[in-house]
Design an enzyme around this catalytic site. Structure first.
Site, PDB file in Angstrom:
ATOM      1  N   LYS A 193       0.858  -1.187   0.000  1.00  0.00           N
ATOM      2  CA  LYS A 193       0.000   0.000   0.000  1.00  0.00           C
ATOM      3  C   LYS A 193       0.888   1.228   0.000  1.00  0.00           C
ATOM      4  O   LYS A 193       1.653   1.462   0.929  1.00  0.00           O
ATOM      5  CB  LYS A 193      -0.896  -0.027   1.234  1.00  0.00           C
ATOM      6  N   LYS A 246      -2.273  -1.596  -3.798  1.00  0.00           N
ATOM      7  CA  LYS A 246      -3.095  -0.394  -3.792  1.00  0.00           C
ATOM      8  C   LYS A 246      -2.217   0.841  -3.867  1.00  0.00           C
ATOM      9  O   LYS A 246      -1.214   0.878  -3.163  1.00  0.00           O
ATOM     10  CB  LYS A 246      -3.884  -0.415  -2.486  1.00  0.00           C
TER      11      LYS A 246
END
Ligand code: PBG
Length: 326
Positions: A193, A246
């Protein structure tokens, strides 16, 4: 022998038959924001077409998504009040816990409920971990994340998705779930992330912008790809069953590398800023929303994703059903 690549494009049926990338309705996950209160359905200004629901109104939306063919949902909670310890996150009667119980009663096993496990929506300072002397206290945060995950599972959710990027989170959650007998509950961890400007609209939606500093001490630097490989591996070693990359569109290389690296399912989160960007460009008349939505989604699967978490889930389901993609 002459090979003509044109042959496979000669009519629509042949084009559809020979597509390399397939997308199934089963692989879509729809993020949903629930906030405390009653009778609320308010549009999120930075995410046109997305709403904050109270636990009593969310059912209708889930039902509509289910009818469109989407059956997996990622829940985010927005509490009425916040504190330094983010206690709303692990409150048995918190907004997410209440919503899970309601949805489970209404839909039983027809839906798959995934919950985001993080403190940032629940802390006054807006950080994903506890703060001591203006620093994020990684290790003191872990028991609270474990407690949050457990409370979600006890309320009846299927999968927990820790997103706070604290080191050791997956192990802490796995330990506590196992201790309470939830040995079969999967963890879908936000392993790679990045600290990203694409989360802007989400923080508006959830009121979770950090009140000081930023998230760069715990989320990843977008210059780094090898670090993603390390984080993914360490999350898997700690017990992650599904990993998340992400954002999506700025990380297609990361998805593709992860595909070659690991054998667990790879989920990708096409985040709020990606959705908002496409919506805004289309609303301004600069581009065709349906077209860029379909193309972006397919590119994410082409890169190697198995699961796509997206605010376009319902619209994509329609595109899949019509045969425009997949
Ligand atoms: C919570 C969390 C965030 C997102 C998912 N989980 C916000 C953040 O890290 O700041 C972003 C999702 C999106 O932008 O759609 N930590």
């Amino acid at each position: 022998m002459k090979r003509r690549t044109r042959r496979l494009r000669s009519n629509e049926n042949i084009r559809h038959l020979t597509r390399e990338t397939r997308i199934s309705l089963n692989s879509l996950v729809y993020p949903i924001f629930v906030r405390e209160g009653r009778g609320i359905k308010e549009e999120i200004p930075s995410l046109p077409g997305q709403f904050r629901y109270s636990p009593d109104t969310v059912e209708t939306e889930i039902e509509a998504a289910l009818n469109a063919g989407v059956k997996s949902f990622l829940l985010f909670g927005i509490p009425e009040s916040k504190d330094d310890h983010g206690s709303g996150a692990y409150d048995k009667n918190g907004v997410v816990q209440e919503t899970i119980r309601k949805l489970r009663t209404a839909f039983g096993t027809d839906i798959c409920l995934i919950t985001d496990v993080c403190l940032c929506e629940y802390t006054t300072h807006g950080h994903c971990g506890l703060v001591t002397e203006n620093k994020i206290d990684n290790d003191c945060t872990l028991p609270l994340l474990a407690k949050t995950a457990l409370s979600h599972i006890q309320a009846g959710c299927d999968i927990v998705a820790p997103s706070g990027m604290m080191d050791g989170t997956v192990a802490a959650i796995r330990d506590s779930l196992d201790k309470f007998g939830y040995t079969n509950t999967p963890i879908m961890s936000y392993a790679a992330k990045y600290a990203s400007a694409f989360y802007g609209p989400f923080r508006d939606a959830a009121g979770s912008s950090p009140q000081f500093g930023d998230r760069k001490t715990y989320q990843m630097d977008f210059h780094n790809a090898r670090e993603a490989a390390n984080r993914i591996q360490s999350d898997i070693d700690e017990g992650a069953d599904i990993i998340i990359v992400k954002p999506a569109l700025s990380c297609l290389d990361i998805i593709s590398k992860a595909r070659g690296q690991v054998n667990v399912p790879i989920a990708t989160y096409s985040v709020s800023g990606e959705y908002a960007m496409m919506k805004a460009a289309a609303a301004a008349g600069y581009t065709d929303e349906y077209g860029i939505m379909c193309e972006s989604a397919v590119s994410i699967y082409r890169a190697g994703a198995d699961i796509l978490i997206t605010y376009f889930a319902v619209a994509l389901a329609e595109a899949i059903r019509k045969g425009d993609i997949g």
